[in-house]
Enzyme design. Sequence first.
Site, PDB file in Angstrom:
ATOM      1  N   ASP A  28       0.859  -1.168   0.000  1.00 14.35           N
ATOM      2  CA  ASP A  28       0.000   0.000   0.000  1.00 14.35           C
ATOM      3  C   ASP A  28       0.907   1.234   0.000  1.00 14.35           C
ATOM      4  O   ASP A  28       2.133   1.136   0.081  1.00 14.35           O
ATOM      5  CB  ASP A  28      -0.952  -0.025   1.208  1.00 14.35           C
ATOM      6  CG  ASP A  28      -2.166   0.860   0.977  1.00 14.35           C
ATOM      7  OD1 ASP A  28      -3.199   0.638   1.612  1.00 14.35           O
ATOM      8  OD2 ASP A  28      -2.076   1.784   0.133  1.00 14.35           O
TER       9      ASP A  28
HETATM   10  C1  GLC Z   1      -4.233   4.411  -0.227  1.00 13.21           C
HETATM   11  C2  GLC Z   1      -5.121   3.258   0.165  1.00 13.21           C
HETATM   12  C3  GLC Z   1      -5.219   2.189  -0.888  1.00 13.21           C
HETATM   13  C4  GLC Z   1      -5.119   2.860  -2.245  1.00 13.21           C
HETATM   14  C5  GLC Z   1      -3.695   3.351  -2.380  1.00 13.21           C
HETATM   15  C6  GLC Z   1      -3.446   4.051  -3.722  1.00 13.21           C
HETATM   16  O1  GLC Z   1      -3.531   4.878   0.884  1.00 13.21           O
HETATM   17  O2  GLC Z   1      -4.873   2.613   1.410  1.00 13.21           O
HETATM   18  O3  GLC Z   1      -6.454   1.503  -0.676  1.00 13.21           O
HETATM   19  O4  GLC Z   1      -5.435   1.942  -3.269  1.00 13.21           O
HETATM   20  O5  GLC Z   1      -3.329   4.204  -1.319  1.00 13.21           O
HETATM   21  O6  GLC Z   1      -4.153   5.257  -3.750  1.00 13.21           O
END
Ligand code: GLC
Length: 747
Positions: free
Chosen positions: A281
């Site tokens: 993430d």
């Molecule tokens: C965010 C979220 C994740 C998302 C990623 C890209 O912090 O936790 O669900 O897909 O970053 O934006």
Amino acid sequence: MKIKKGVSIFLLGLSLLSIRAQQNELESKVNSLVSKMTLKEKIGQMNQQSYWGTKVDDIEQYREAIKEGKVGSLLNIVDTETINAAQKIAVEESRLGIPLIIGRDVIHGFKTIFPIPLGQAASFDPRVVETGARVAAIESRERGITWTFAPMIDISRDPRWGRIAESFGEDPFLTGKLGVAMIRGFQGNDLSSPTSVAACIKHFAGYGASEGGRDYNSTHIPPYQMRNVYLEPFRETVKAGAATLMTSFNDNDGIPASGNEFLLKEVLRKEWSFDGIVVSDWASMAEMITHGYAKDLKHVAEIAANAGTDMEMVSEAYIGNLEELVNEGKVSEASIDEAVKNILRTKFRLGLFDNPYIPLNIKSSAYSDSHMDAARDAAVKSAVLLKNENSVLPLHRDQKIAVIGPMANAPHEQLGTWVFDAEKEHTITPVNTLETEYSDVNYIYEPGLKYSRDTDTLDFSKVISAINSSDVAVIFVGEEAILSGEAHSLSDINLVGAQSDLIKVAKSTGKPVVVVIMAGRPLTIGRDLPYADAVLFNFHPGTMGGPAIWDLLYGKANPSGKLPVTFVNEIGQIPIYYNHNNTGRPAVEDVNILGQDELETEQTSVGNKSMYLNSGYEPLFPFGFGLSYSTFEYSDLKLSSNTIPLGGKMKAIVRLTNTSNVEGTEVVQLYIRDLVGSIVRPVKELKGFQKITLKGGESKLVEFEITTDDLAFYGKDSVKKTEPGDFYLWIGGSSNPEHRAEFTVIE
Ligand code: GLC
């Protein structure tokens, strides 16, 4: 007959052979390419950068890195010309011409916005979810996006957690079915199609159990619960062909997910044979330093690479340290090769090597009539009727209505969280709808409050006079979009601002009051219910929420949604969920001692049961609950047999009757309980649901097939299997069904 069977077996054999041949051809392409790559180029594929440019030539800032093969993926780049420009550098200027994979959060729509996933879950309709994802895939791939970070399949049992909005709710069975449907929608039958994007199941794993419902907090999920509750939807969606998976922010029992080798290698790769990309993430790898699990970025890269995280989202630990770690023997090049193969395999499947560029002459399908119609249908099916007394609904076209509340004309808020690319100008709000499609309705609009958090009640006098001049008040309240979603947890989930006062004031006029709620989570609306004759709950309904709500309020559509998550009476009751364990002292009646006038009662006067002295143990509304303008009756629950041998199956049949004169759709739900297990089993588990539409007065037998595999769970040996013994089986219209049967599984 035998010939026919022989032919079908032969054809099946042929198709399996061709699938095998395709897989072998793909693997040889991947292996051949990896064999040509330098270590630097391999590590470059494992690096995902976020794009911050605003105009096409901003891509120049990324040219060198892309040209040198240091970037495998860009996210948050949505301009087609810029995507093509970036792709051109990768394909035509880098040594091996490996194309980029372009990622974007298209969670519940790219341009045409569907209800938030929690709302789609309320439809209990995989077709609704698949259609929404299909529309999102078409609208985003045509712009050059090839990877989206959805479905989010975190089991969510805590409405304080803002990200419950993105989930399918509290049940593993429903979440699994809808997660599979969303993947089908995003990925279609062929990832290389110009209408498909790679899905990403997230967040692996257990993120929805963040302690206190406070986002990013630790989780403490023990092994059996991890398997039986939080991992099951991931296992289902891996089996269904999810192309990628994202690790979660949380540490579970002290181990941050991006460094959890047991989950990423033992479970995901060895047990489930997942062969797609594992992406971290956003900076979740580097955050292992903050967690106190890594001492620096080099240590981060070592932990994550050895645990099995293939691609790093934005924190650059890999690109800055992996080469040194390989040279020091702390990370094997074989591990790097595995990660790179997962990445390249997905890029080949997406057809990026054959068609890396997006034609600029594609007519945009954004907001097309068919997409808007699909969004309207989804919003209709995602709404849940929680109360309807005195038949105040459906409304009559000849009534004068007072349209009240801060959510009646809030185009941005109505879309809900995780909406990056839609324009609010396309949102059709309830007030917009009265100005267009429902322009025959005689109404007066008086918001009373400017936005959901507003506490200024100066305009309440206008609200009162508007309602006094009308036959019925329709009050639109709820949550601004910013109050739910990532990092937006709440420690109070009452209606915010002065919205509850607004409802009370409306009721003081003595006119019928219909409350329409748009929110990103269940709310503690118990204190508002006495002042509402009817309540229609919409988890942020998206672009077409306005028309959908009036279709429902005027009976053009009949509410059919059911709650995918429990509504609590008081926030202090959290967590309450239907599939809980029985405990040794389950409460069987609510005893609210604070309401009693007896003094000095003896210690055990209220009975030693698992409940709260001041708010009992029952929720406000249970999982699976939802009303309709029709009334449905269940009868004659029968089982084809009361004993099933292990490996066998049986049928459960119930008669469903629409006892009203209005055609309606009921979500018929089947629950089981395993009465004795090698570990304690929940008091109920959803194991089937069907949406049945019946005309007024119509009756129908509804049949479910249950196999003993459906009853399996992970026990002490962490092997999923069914244990012989006695079971209950219910079928009904919520998780409080009235009809129960019993059966036994025998060796
Ligand atoms: C965010 C979220 C994740 C998302 C990623 C890209 O912090 O936790 O669900 O897909 O970053 O934006």
